[in-house]
Design a protein around this motif. Sequence first.
Motif, PDB file in Angstrom:
ATOM      1  N   TYR A 172       0.999  -1.168   0.114  1.00 56.57           N
ATOM      2  CA  TYR A 172      -0.112  -0.034   0.124  1.00 56.57           C
ATOM      3  C   TYR A 172       0.877   1.258   0.176  1.00 56.57           C
ATOM      4  CZ  TYR A 172       0.466  -1.898   4.679  1.00 56.57           C
ATOM      5  OH  TYR A 172       1.145  -2.525   5.742  1.00 56.57           O
ATOM      6  N   SER A 173       0.380   2.196   0.466  1.00 53.48           N
ATOM      7  CA  SER A 173       1.133   3.669   0.235  1.00 53.48           C
ATOM      8  C   SER A 173       2.238   3.668   1.018  1.00 53.48           C
ATOM      9  CB  SER A 173       0.208   4.828   0.397  1.00 53.48           C
ATOM     10  OG  SER A 173      -0.879   5.001  -0.612  1.00 53.48           O
ATOM     11  N   ASN A 174       3.425   4.420   0.700  1.00 57.84           N
ATOM     12  CA  ASN A 174       4.626   4.398   1.541  1.00 57.84           C
ATOM     13  C   ASN A 174       4.178   5.460   2.868  1.00 57.84           C
ATOM     14  OD1 ASN A 174       4.278   6.850  -0.369  1.00 57.84           O
ATOM     15  ND2 ASN A 174       6.094   7.212  -0.017  1.00 57.84           N
ATOM     16  N   ASP A 175       3.201   6.041   3.054  1.00 56.43           N
ATOM     17  CA  ASP A 175       2.989   6.987   4.110  1.00 56.43           C
ATOM     18  C   ASP A 175       2.187   6.219   5.266  1.00 56.43           C
ATOM     19  OD1 ASP A 175       0.313   6.932   2.758  1.00 56.43           O
ATOM     20  OD2 ASP A 175      -0.025   8.692   3.669  1.00 56.43           O
ATOM     21  N   MET A 176       1.822   4.913   4.840  1.00 55.79           N
ATOM     22  CA  MET A 176       0.925   4.153   5.732  1.00 55.79           C
ATOM     23  C   MET A 176       1.544   3.600   7.096  1.00 55.79           C
ATOM     24  SD  MET A 176      -2.092   2.742   3.254  1.00 55.79           S
ATOM     25  CE  MET A 176      -3.463   4.160   2.676  1.00 55.79           C
ATOM     26  N   ILE A 177       2.178   4.451   8.046  1.00 55.22           N
ATOM     27  CA  ILE A 177       2.974   4.102   8.986  1.00 55.22           C
ATOM     28  C   ILE A 177       2.783   5.151  10.046  1.00 55.22           C
ATOM     29  CG2 ILE A 177       4.328   2.007   8.144  1.00 55.22           C
ATOM     30  CD1 ILE A 177       6.568   4.427   7.857  1.00 55.22           C
ATOM     31  N   LEU A 178       3.092   4.986  11.234  1.00 53.58           N
ATOM     32  CA  LEU A 178       3.167   6.115  12.120  1.00 53.58           C
ATOM     33  C   LEU A 178       4.281   7.168  11.706  1.00 53.58           C
ATOM     34  CD1 LEU A 178       2.374   4.244  15.499  1.00 53.58           C
ATOM     35  CD2 LEU A 178       0.997   6.014  14.294  1.00 53.58           C
ATOM     36  N   PRO A 179       4.286   8.272  11.777  1.00 50.74           N
ATOM     37  CA  PRO A 179       3.479   9.066  12.533  1.00 50.74           C
ATOM     38  C   PRO A 179       2.276   9.517  11.463  1.00 50.74           C
ATOM     39  CG  PRO A 179       5.374  10.591  11.955  1.00 50.74           C
ATOM     40  CD  PRO A 179       5.576   9.144  11.412  1.00 50.74           C
ATOM     41  N   TRP A 180       2.515   9.351  10.436  1.00 47.08           N
ATOM     42  CA  TRP A 180       1.598   9.917   9.204  1.00 47.08           C
ATOM     43  C   TRP A 180       0.059   9.485   9.380  1.00 47.08           C
ATOM     44  CZ3 TRP A 180       6.329   8.202   6.843  1.00 47.08           C
ATOM     45  CH2 TRP A 180       7.351   9.204   6.643  1.00 47.08           C
ATOM     46  N   CYS A 181      -0.144   8.310   9.824  1.00 56.40           N
ATOM     47  CA  CYS A 181      -1.333   7.768   9.888  1.00 56.40           C
ATOM     48  C   CYS A 181      -1.607   7.553  11.307  1.00 56.40           C
ATOM     49  CB  CYS A 181      -1.386   6.504   9.178  1.00 56.40           C
ATOM     50  SG  CYS A 181      -1.500   6.990   7.424  1.00 56.40           S
ATOM     51  N   PRO A 182      -2.090   8.462  12.255  1.00 57.39           N
ATOM     52  CA  PRO A 182      -2.370   8.312  13.561  1.00 57.39           C
ATOM     53  C   PRO A 182      -3.423   7.227  13.965  1.00 57.39           C
ATOM     54  CG  PRO A 182      -3.205  10.294  13.060  1.00 57.39           C
ATOM     55  CD  PRO A 182      -2.470   9.670  11.603  1.00 57.39           C
ATOM     56  N   TRP A 183      -3.923   6.703  13.109  1.00 56.08           N
ATOM     57  CA  TRP A 183      -5.063   5.553  13.649  1.00 56.08           C
ATOM     58  C   TRP A 183      -4.229   4.082  13.627  1.00 56.08           C
ATOM     59  CZ3 TRP A 183      -5.338   8.628   9.317  1.00 56.08           C
ATOM     60  CH2 TRP A 183      -5.021   8.129   7.874  1.00 56.08           C
ATOM     61  N   LEU A 184      -3.150   4.182  12.981  1.00 60.21           N
ATOM     62  CA  LEU A 184      -2.229   2.904  13.112  1.00 60.21           C
ATOM     63  C   LEU A 184      -1.552   2.765  14.346  1.00 60.21           C
ATOM     64  CD1 LEU A 184      -1.005   2.977   9.538  1.00 60.21           C
ATOM     65  CD2 LEU A 184      -3.134   1.850  10.169  1.00 60.21           C
ATOM     66  N   THR A 185      -0.912   1.773  14.587  1.00 60.53           N
ATOM     67  CA  THR A 185      -0.185   1.442  15.766  1.00 60.53           C
ATOM     68  C   THR A 185       1.230   0.984  15.382  1.00 60.53           C
ATOM     69  OG1 THR A 185      -0.687  -1.101  15.792  1.00 60.53           O
ATOM     70  CG2 THR A 185      -2.348   0.327  16.837  1.00 60.53           C
ATOM     71  N   GLU A 186       1.730   0.552  16.445  1.00 57.89           N
ATOM     72  CA  GLU A 186       3.356   0.317  16.188  1.00 57.89           C
ATOM     73  C   GLU A 186       3.614  -0.902  15.648  1.00 57.89           C
ATOM     74  OE1 GLU A 186       6.136   1.895  16.349  1.00 57.89           O
ATOM     75  OE2 GLU A 186       5.496   3.836  17.732  1.00 57.89           O
ATOM     76  N   ASP A 187       2.370  -1.771  15.490  1.00 58.40           N
ATOM     77  CA  ASP A 187       2.400  -3.002  14.971  1.00 58.40           C
ATOM     78  C   ASP A 187       2.428  -2.967  13.345  1.00 58.40           C
ATOM     79  OD1 ASP A 187       2.801  -4.364  17.332  1.00 58.40           O
ATOM     80  OD2 ASP A 187       0.658  -4.409  17.505  1.00 58.40           O
ATOM     81  N   ASP A 188       1.988  -1.851  12.838  1.00 53.58           N
ATOM     82  CA  ASP A 188       1.679  -1.632  11.470  1.00 53.58           C
ATOM     83  C   ASP A 188       2.981  -0.973  10.854  1.00 53.58           C
ATOM     84  OD1 ASP A 188      -1.032  -2.066  11.193  1.00 53.58           O
ATOM     85  OD2 ASP A 188      -1.477  -0.389  12.367  1.00 53.58           O
TER      86      ASP A 188
END
Length: 449
Positions: free
Chosen positions: A154-170
């Motif tokens: 998926y997109s290269n921004d789909m990790i923390l901190p850019w997607c705050p609804w995600l977790t460290e496990d993502d």
Amino acid sequence: MYKITIRLRIICLIGLLLSCDPEKQNENPPNIIIVFTDDMGYGDLSSYGHPNIKTTQLDKMADEGIRFTSFYAAASVCSPSRAALLTGRYPIRNVPNNFGPESKNGLPINEITIAQILKNEGYNTMAIGKWHLGHQPEYLPTARGFDLFYGLPYSNDMILPWCPWLTEDDKLFIYEDSNAVEEIGFDQENLTVNYTKKATEFINDHQDKPFFLYIAHSMPHLPISTSEEFIGKSKGGLYGDVIETIDWSMGEIFQTLKETGLDDNTIVIFTSDNGPWQNLPDRMLQQGVKETHAGSTGLLKGSKNTSYEGGFRVPAIIRWPKRIPEGIVSRELANTMDLFPTLIKLAGAEIPYDRVIDGRNIYNLLKGENVASSALFFYCRGVNLEAVRKGKWKLRHTKDKGFELYDLDIDPSEIYNLKESNQEIVKEMHKEMKRFSKETGAKLLPIKE
């Protein structure tokens, strides 16, 4: 006797002409390469008017093929646009919204991708780069018609901190086929170069059969970055460096095609999934991301995730030596869904007949024939139908702006709303929107009485 001889000559001539048309025979089907950039704007290439970014390879590609000025992505965000490209269908029919790390689904299993059709026709197939149509095993490229896959799910921004609804496990991993092999996280500088290496390796290793190579660059989607050797090369700043890296990548691909002797029988398509992310949310402005890292729409209004032209209209260049005449600039309307039936027919395969295919075969347009389009183009944002284009006219209907009618021939920037003096055109085009809404289930804003 004389009449029989003349008839035989005519029959032979017809057979010869048919044998020269790639749509009438399949003895030597073309290799197909689609290069799909991420969030590249209409005005980001020098051949589309950018004053500071130099894209010499893409400019040369345009000189040797056809460049479109009214070419559209089927959506103004990532997943829907990719679904439409690969299935030839409006995303309202299958993938109206984006997927992410938290998604459990993807492109519906009953959808048929162009990769599946070409693979069944004997093509070697590979997807490189960003997938974004589901990351569960049954939705990955290797389950959807691609023999090989190298890239991001998926997109290269789909990790923390850019997607705050995600977790460290993502975590953000590079995949090889169906396996996550390397966590890259913020270390994305070499993505474009690595994608290019994989692409040239695939071409070199698959010269014995026709191939379909789908290169979906992660760049210039935020956060942007590029390899050290390209930093500071462009007058257009870091964003310019990223675009010029993609331009270098195109040069490497063309060089490989020439070295392998495959150039003349390979059709190459270059375009973008949607417009630039100029309207990015505040959550993105961290970890080095700046507002100036977005691209340009040129003279077009709007940007990614809008139904103005800057969200949907994208650069598009197609090259096929000796088949597509050189130096064509087409102002006719075309879109990414048109590639599905066009390429399938060129490969000698059959277009699925058990479902609606919204794309149309545009091979005659590619050949430079003067084919005026009477086709409609619908602009959906998610499940909402917001606009339609027919010829030069575009009608937009939204909650914040009401009805807007633009003559795109004289006003591609969508400045002058002509609804008051063209009420019959408004009614006619709104009727088309209602028809499409009824057919697809797209939501249409009600008219206040």
